[in-house]
Design a protein around this motif. Structure first.
Motif, PDB file in Angstrom:
ATOM      1  N   GLN A 257      -7.814  11.051  -7.829  1.00  0.00           N
ATOM      2  CA  GLN A 257      -7.617  10.304  -9.077  1.00  0.00           C
ATOM      3  C   GLN A 257      -8.917   9.570  -9.356  1.00  0.00           C
ATOM      4  OE1 GLN A 257      -4.004   8.270  -8.111  1.00  0.00           O
ATOM      5  NE2 GLN A 257      -2.750   9.920  -8.909  1.00  0.00           N
TER       6      GLN A 257
ATOM      7  N   TYR B 285      -5.125   8.355   2.566  1.00  0.00           N
ATOM      8  CA  TYR B 285      -5.649   7.919   1.274  1.00  0.00           C
ATOM      9  C   TYR B 285      -7.034   7.333   1.468  1.00  0.00           C
ATOM     10  CZ  TYR B 285      -3.790   3.475   2.958  1.00  0.00           C
ATOM     11  OH  TYR B 285      -3.510   2.377   3.724  1.00  0.00           O
TER      12      TYR B 285
ATOM     13  N   LEU C 210       1.861   1.654  -3.463  1.00  0.00           N
ATOM     14  CA  LEU C 210       0.766   2.207  -4.271  1.00  0.00           C
ATOM     15  C   LEU C 210       0.685   3.716  -4.088  1.00  0.00           C
ATOM     16  CD1 LEU C 210      -1.943   2.254  -5.869  1.00  0.00           C
ATOM     17  CD2 LEU C 210      -3.088   1.525  -3.772  1.00  0.00           C
ATOM     18  N   ASN C 211       0.808   4.158  -2.845  1.00  0.00           N
ATOM     19  CA  ASN C 211       0.691   5.596  -2.596  1.00  0.00           C
ATOM     20  C   ASN C 211       1.871   6.380  -3.161  1.00  0.00           C
ATOM     21  OD1 ASN C 211      -1.830   5.531  -1.454  1.00  0.00           O
ATOM     22  ND2 ASN C 211      -1.049   5.117   0.601  1.00  0.00           N
ATOM     23  N   ILE C 212       3.036   5.772  -3.187  1.00  0.00           N
ATOM     24  CA  ILE C 212       4.178   6.427  -3.848  1.00  0.00           C
ATOM     25  C   ILE C 212       3.942   6.443  -5.357  1.00  0.00           C
ATOM     26  CG2 ILE C 212       6.664   6.281  -4.294  1.00  0.00           C
ATOM     27  CD1 ILE C 212       6.765   4.807  -1.474  1.00  0.00           C
TER      28      ILE C 212
ATOM     29  N   ILE D  56       0.839  -1.203   0.000  1.00  0.00           N
ATOM     30  CA  ILE D  56       0.000   0.000   0.000  1.00  0.00           C
ATOM     31  C   ILE D  56       0.874   1.252   0.000  1.00  0.00           C
ATOM     32  CG2 ILE D  56      -1.601   1.363   1.400  1.00  0.00           C
ATOM     33  CD1 ILE D  56      -3.039  -1.227   2.066  1.00  0.00           C
TER      34      ILE D  56
ATOM     35  N   ASN E  27       0.071  10.634   5.469  1.00  0.00           N
ATOM     36  CA  ASN E  27      -0.533  10.612   4.140  1.00  0.00           C
ATOM     37  C   ASN E  27      -1.872   9.904   4.288  1.00  0.00           C
ATOM     38  OD1 ASN E  27      -0.134   8.262   1.486  1.00  0.00           O
ATOM     39  ND2 ASN E  27      -1.070  10.259   1.288  1.00  0.00           N
TER      40      ASN E  27
ATOM     41  N   LEU F  89      -4.982  11.764  -0.647  1.00  0.00           N
ATOM     42  CA  LEU F  89      -5.135  11.143  -1.961  1.00  0.00           C
ATOM     43  C   LEU F  89      -6.480  10.444  -1.937  1.00  0.00           C
ATOM     44  CD1 LEU F  89      -1.859   9.076  -2.621  1.00  0.00           C
ATOM     45  CD2 LEU F  89      -2.680  10.976  -4.004  1.00  0.00           C
TER      46      LEU F  89
ATOM     47  N   ASN G 244       4.813  12.708   0.802  1.00  0.00           N
ATOM     48  CA  ASN G 244       4.459  13.139  -0.544  1.00  0.00           C
ATOM     49  C   ASN G 244       3.163  13.938  -0.591  1.00  0.00           C
ATOM     50  OD1 ASN G 244       6.736  11.921  -1.556  1.00  0.00           O
ATOM     51  ND2 ASN G 244       5.698   9.997  -2.033  1.00  0.00           N
ATOM     52  N   ASP G 245       2.062  13.313  -0.183  1.00  0.00           N
ATOM     53  CA  ASP G 245       0.767  13.967  -0.344  1.00  0.00           C
ATOM     54  C   ASP G 245      -0.006  13.929   0.970  1.00  0.00           C
ATOM     55  OD1 ASP G 245       0.881  14.050  -3.432  1.00  0.00           O
ATOM     56  OD2 ASP G 245       1.260  11.951  -2.920  1.00  0.00           O
TER      57      ASP G 245
ATOM     58  N   MET H  81      -5.190  15.502  -3.620  1.00  0.00           N
ATOM     59  CA  MET H  81      -5.206  15.013  -4.997  1.00  0.00           C
ATOM     60  C   MET H  81      -6.270  13.940  -5.158  1.00  0.00           C
ATOM     61  SD  MET H  81      -2.229  13.261  -7.297  1.00  0.00           S
ATOM     62  CE  MET H  81      -2.444  13.086  -9.069  1.00  0.00           C
TER      63      MET H  81
ATOM     64  N   ARG I 202       1.207   6.563  -7.020  1.00  0.00           N
ATOM     65  CA  ARG I 202       0.215   7.519  -7.505  1.00  0.00           C
ATOM     66  C   ARG I 202       0.428   8.920  -6.951  1.00  0.00           C
ATOM     67  NH1 ARG I 202      -5.346   5.544  -4.390  1.00  0.00           N
ATOM     68  NH2 ARG I 202      -4.342   4.889  -2.468  1.00  0.00           N
ATOM     69  N   SER I 203       1.433   9.117  -6.116  1.00  0.00           N
ATOM     70  CA  SER I 203       1.674  10.459  -5.597  1.00  0.00           C
ATOM     71  C   SER I 203       2.187  11.343  -6.716  1.00  0.00           C
ATOM     72  CB  SER I 203       2.712  10.428  -4.483  1.00  0.00           C
ATOM     73  OG  SER I 203       4.008  10.516  -5.047  1.00  0.00           O
ATOM     74  N   PHE I 204       2.095  12.649  -6.481  1.00  0.00           N
ATOM     75  CA  PHE I 204       2.598  13.536  -7.522  1.00  0.00           C
ATOM     76  C   PHE I 204       4.074  13.810  -7.361  1.00  0.00           C
ATOM     77  CE2 PHE I 204       2.422  16.706 -10.794  1.00  0.00           C
ATOM     78  CZ  PHE I 204       1.513  16.125 -11.636  1.00  0.00           C
TER      79      PHE I 204
ATOM     80  N   GLY J  96       4.304  16.669  -2.654  1.00  0.00           N
ATOM     81  CA  GLY J  96       3.584  16.459  -3.919  1.00  0.00           C
ATOM     82  C   GLY J  96       2.345  17.317  -4.031  1.00  0.00           C
ATOM     83  N   ASN J  97       1.338  16.974  -3.246  1.00  0.00           N
ATOM     84  CA  ASN J  97       0.052  17.653  -3.300  1.00  0.00           C
ATOM     85  C   ASN J  97      -0.517  17.876  -1.916  1.00  0.00           C
ATOM     86  OD1 ASN J  97      -0.948  17.482  -6.258  1.00  0.00           O
ATOM     87  ND2 ASN J  97      -0.185  15.435  -5.807  1.00  0.00           N
TER      88      ASN J  97
END
Lengths: 396, 502
Positions: free
Chosen positions: B155, B100, A251-253, A248, B98, B131, B127-128, B153, A255-257, B149-150
């Motif tokens: 998707q 998600y 996955l998060n890496i 997981i 993070n 998500l 990163n974010d 975000m 889809r991260s920006f 990153g964000n």
């Protein structure tokens, strides 16, 4: 009265014997009256047979609404349109052709030589080998889910499978055949004449097998190669437990920006089917492959390649268009080593904007690899025929 | 004799007063911290109401569970625990994680108390912040800082609401819904973002309203998206204020039907600190509004002042964005409509190509409106008001305003695809089971007709078996558990199998 009873007995006995004989022999030789069906009349897994004898794709992604035609998005997004609607017979005939070295000029290699079901429908080589051990310029892509793709080849120079396969069949470096020779070979094999008659029931039986019938059958088979039941898919459909903590995180890496992998390798196919110039290096001593620059005669596309799907990626090392990277770890490392770091001197490539310097840590790169391995699913791996219509041995 | 002491009276009145004040305070004084614990879900105009009413309807009743997250615990754990329809309330504190959200219909609501915000702090290591991939996601009242990153975000994910968030330096984008249909981004304040603060990418039907964006490379960017309303925003001191783009090389190719209305686009002169290679890295500082290759963009009633390069720039892809070509991208901005806008004091210090072009015109200032490259059908309502360049071929606008367009959001939520039980059973059977089971023939497991015979009339038997197979049929491999299928899918496929005919 007595006599008639005896006659009756005799008649009865005779009737029984005749019925028994009929029952006994009828199982033996209907072939003299009806052709034995030699091709499968059922669809391969992932397809449902409809009333018109067409195999229609069915999978769990069909439960999601289509909000864009491109079939890109997130976890619960619909796939792009697939090529389906082939008959089970055409798909099965395509399977025989796919594995049959009779398709190459010297009868040594088949489609499956480079697209081997035991190697993720690829060949495990950096770049593939054609007839006489000729080394080709690019790596063989996996054929899983190829029915969903709108552009084929690394440089996108074909838009249909029918068009695509003419190149390997008739290229001197690959299967080395010619249309005339291929047709005379296939028409010379009685088994194939029977099988084509069965797969194309409306054709005139005396007519020779035509090239478009061969390409249609191969297209039918290739479009039936589906891989949509990986651990990732189980997660996507809502089962949290399908992926472990590391996966997981991966996955998060993904889809991260920061890493931005999912921007081009977009679920659910893990490709957005676009071209990208990423500036990945060729093997030592190999000049830069101009990629789609040639297809479109457009310098801005120099070094551009179609974004490949990542499904079953763990099964199809080595990686990139010319197999420069041996492992997934090396491959993901490429993306964090800096924008354009491997572009040869003197080349001025228009590197894709998503290639940047994400500064991923070793830990993050390892997690990405963990995640990529969850995209493996070969539960619908095609069966290699035990015997080929040509009588040749399976060459892969 | 019965004369009471005046002191007693005074004491009594003081006491009474004290009690009164106490009672008054307890009943009417500032309450401790409670706010109304209901997600402010998406609201829709009632169908049938006229445009002059502000009456709206909530998309659905709230009947979920409320999960509270206090400082020191994890928002992600609450998401894990949540079910579609639930509300997660996050109290003030610092959350370094993070989050998600791969579920539908989850609301995340920060609770701001005495000016203390629940704060997601990525410490420039994560990163974010958020998500999401689910539909019907709401994220409001969060402070989000220091991500790579964000901030937020999406998707995919339709029917999203992102509002009242305060986002500072979250890396590449602040708020970035991607591949979503029907969304609302409002009342957010964003600064110090290295690309676009609010980036609507490959979406449809999105309203971006009442946001403040400043000190970013790009303020608000509408890219490869259709039917978007950008209204009442305050974009100041970005490199570029408002952008409507087509970026080539993306799977969704067009931008059209965008209204930029009633915004303040002021002093967008920040130096460009975009990452090398990014599209926005090419935006010259001093750009108020930039329209690149987008079609049917209407610019109306904005206050566009103090942008040192140009007020509005309209260019084609070939001019604006030196990238690899996309054979399927059409790169000209067509049918741009400029209605009345307040524009002055733009172009005081033009840079780059625009400076060169203007110098060639013997003008040291950049224009209010600058158009360059291809494109047809564009119009302007009153060209004489502005200092313009390249608008010679612009005709007179055929419309005067867009007041009939109140929103670009869809009149009701984008419905999920509804799959009947039988259909779900069919998809599961052919999509999963068919790898090992077929009717009348053995693949890997027993033929489907044998399964029918064993479990005749008992779908629960199949459900139990596939959840935890315990077989042992000689000569057959053990079946892997199919426990990842939802209960609904398991029952659907069990019933489908039992009803299947050869």
């Amino acid at each position: 009265m007595v006599i008639s009873r005896d006659i009756l007995k005799a008649i009865l006995l005779l009737v029984i014997v005749v019925i028994l004989a009929w029952a006994f022999f009828s199982g033996e030789n209907p072939a003299t009256y009806y052709p034995v069906p030699l091709l499968k009349s059922t669809c391969p897994p992932g397809f449902k047979l409809n009333k018109n004898n067409e195999c229609i794709a069915k999978n769990l992604y069909n439960q999601y609404a289509t909000t864009n035609k491109a079939g890109v998005g997130g976890l619960k997004s619909a796939l792009p349109e697939i090529r389906d609607g082939f008959s089970p017979q055409q798909i099965d005939l395509g399977r025989y052709l796919f594995f049959d070295p009779a398709l190459s000029v010297d009868q040594t290699i088949s489609c499956a030589t480079c697209h081997d079901p035991n190697k993720g429908l690829s060949d495990g080589l950096a770049t593939s080998m054609g007839i006489d051990g000729q080394r080709l310029k690019r790596a063989a892509p996996s054929l899983y889910n190829v029915g969903y793709l709108k552009k084929l080849f690394w440089d996108g120079r074909a838009t249909t499978l029918e068009e695509q396969m003419l190149e390997p069949l008739f290229s001197k470096e690959e299967m080395g055949n010619s249309p005339d020779n291929l047709l005379s070979t296939i028409n010379g094999i009685e088994n194939y004449r029977k099988l084509f008659a069965e797969a194309f029931p409306t054709r005139d039986g005396d007519q020779p097998i035509l090239l478009h019938e061969i390409t249609r059958s191969l297209t039918a088979f290739q479009s039936s190669l589906i891989s949509l039941n990986s651990k990732y898919d189980q997660y996507a459909h809502g089962y949290d437990g399908a992926l472990n903590k590391n996966e997981i995180e991966g996955l998060n890496i993904f889809r991260s920006f920061v890493a931005r992998c999912a921007e081009c390798h977009t679920p659910p196919l893990f490709t957005n089917q676009q071209f990208a110039v990423i500036g990945s290096p060729e093997p030592d001593g190999v000049p830069l492959d101009p990629g789609a620059e040639v297809t479109y005669k457009d310098k801005s596309l120099r070094g551009a390649f179609k974004v490949p799907s990542l499904r079953n990626i763990a099964q199809t090392a080595p990686y990139m268009h010319s197999g420069r990277f041996k492992t997934l770890r090396e491959t993901v490392q490429f993306y964090t080593d800096g924008r354009g770091h491997a572009v040869p001197e003197g080349e001025n490539l228009l590197i894709h904007w998503h290639i940047w310097e994400p500064n991923l840590t070793d830990y993050e790169l390892d997690r990405l690899v963990d995640f990529l391995k969850t995209l493996t699913d070969e539960s619908f791996k095609p069966k290699v025929p035990e015997v080929l219509p040509s009588g040749l041995h399976i060459s892969s | 004799m019965n004369k009471k002491s005046p002191y007693k009276k005074i004491i009594a009145s003081v006491l009474l007063l004290g009690i009164g004040v106490f009672i008054g305070k307890s009943f009417f004084g500032p309450k401790s911290v409670e706010t109304v614990p209901i997600p402010s879900t998406m609201r829709y105009r009632n169908v049938g109401h006229t445009n002059d009413t502000t009456r709206v309807a909530s998309s659905e009743e709230f009947n979920g569970k409320i999960i509270e997250v206090k400082n020191g615990s994890s928002i992600q754990n609450a998401v894990k625990e949540s079910k579609p329809g639930d509300l997660i309330r996050v109290y003030p504190g610092t959350y370094t994680e993070n989050v998600y959200i791969d579920k539908d219909n989850i609301s995340l609501q920060g609770v701001v108390i005495n000016g203390e915000w629940p704060t997601l702090d990525g410490k420039k290591e994560i990163n974010d912040a958020f998500l999401y991939s689910g539909n019907g996601i709401l994220i409001e009242n969060f402070k989000i800082i220091n991500y790579k990153g964000n901030g937020i975000m999406g998707q995919a994910g339709n029917n999203f609401i992102i509002r009242n968030n305060w986002i500072i330096d979250t890396g590449v984008y602040g708020i970035f819904p991607q591949y979503g249909k029907n969304g609302l981004v409002e009342h957010n304040v964003l600064s110090k973002i290295a690309d676009a603060a609010i980036y609507v990418g490959m979406c449809d039907n999105v309203d971006v309203r009442h946001n403040e964006v400043f000190d970013n490379v790009a303020g608000i960017e509408i890219e490869n998206s259709r039917h978007c309303l950008v209204e009442n925003n305050y974009a100041h001191n970005n490199t570029g204020g408002l952008l409507a783009f087509v970026t080539p090389g993306l799977p969704i190719k067009t931008t059209f039907d965008v209204i930029l209305r009633n915004n303040f686009v002021v002093n967008n002169n920040h130096e460009n600190f975009g990452a090398p290679g990014s599209t926005v890295a090419g935006i010259p500082p001093g750009t108020g509004i930039l329209i690149m290759a987008a079609d049917d963009v209407i610019v109306e009633n904005n206050i566009i002042t103090g942008n040192n390069n140009t007020g509005i720039t309209i260019v084609d892809l070939a001019t604006g964005d030196p990238k690899a070509n996309d054979p399927n991208s059409e790169g000209n901005p067509d049918r741009v409509v400029i209605l009345d806008n307040i524009m002055f004091n733009n172009g005081n210090a033009p840079t780059g190509e625009i400076k060169a072009i203007m110098l060639a015109q013997m003008d040291s200032k950049g224009p209010d409106i600058f158009a360059y490259g291809g494109g047809t059908g564009s119009t302007i309502r009153d060209k004489n008001r502005y200092r313009t360049f390249g608008l010679d071929h612009y005709g007179t606008a055929q419309i005067t305003d867009t007041k009939d367009v109140l929103t670009m959001m869809t009149p009701s939520p984008v419905p999920p695809r509804s799959v009947s039980k039988e259909e779900l059973g069919e998809l599961t059977y052919y999509g999963v089971c068919a790898g090992c089971h077929a009717f009348g023939t053995r693949l890997i497991g027993p033929p489907t007709d044998i399964i029918q015979a064993i479990h005749n009339g008992n779908p629960q038997g199949i459900v139990d078996y596939i959840t935890a197979p315990k077989n042992l049929r000689e000569g057959y491999p053990e079946m892997p558990p199919q426990d990842y299928l939802s209960d609904e899918a398991k029952m659907a496929v069990a019933e489908y199998i039992l009803a299947l005919k050869p």
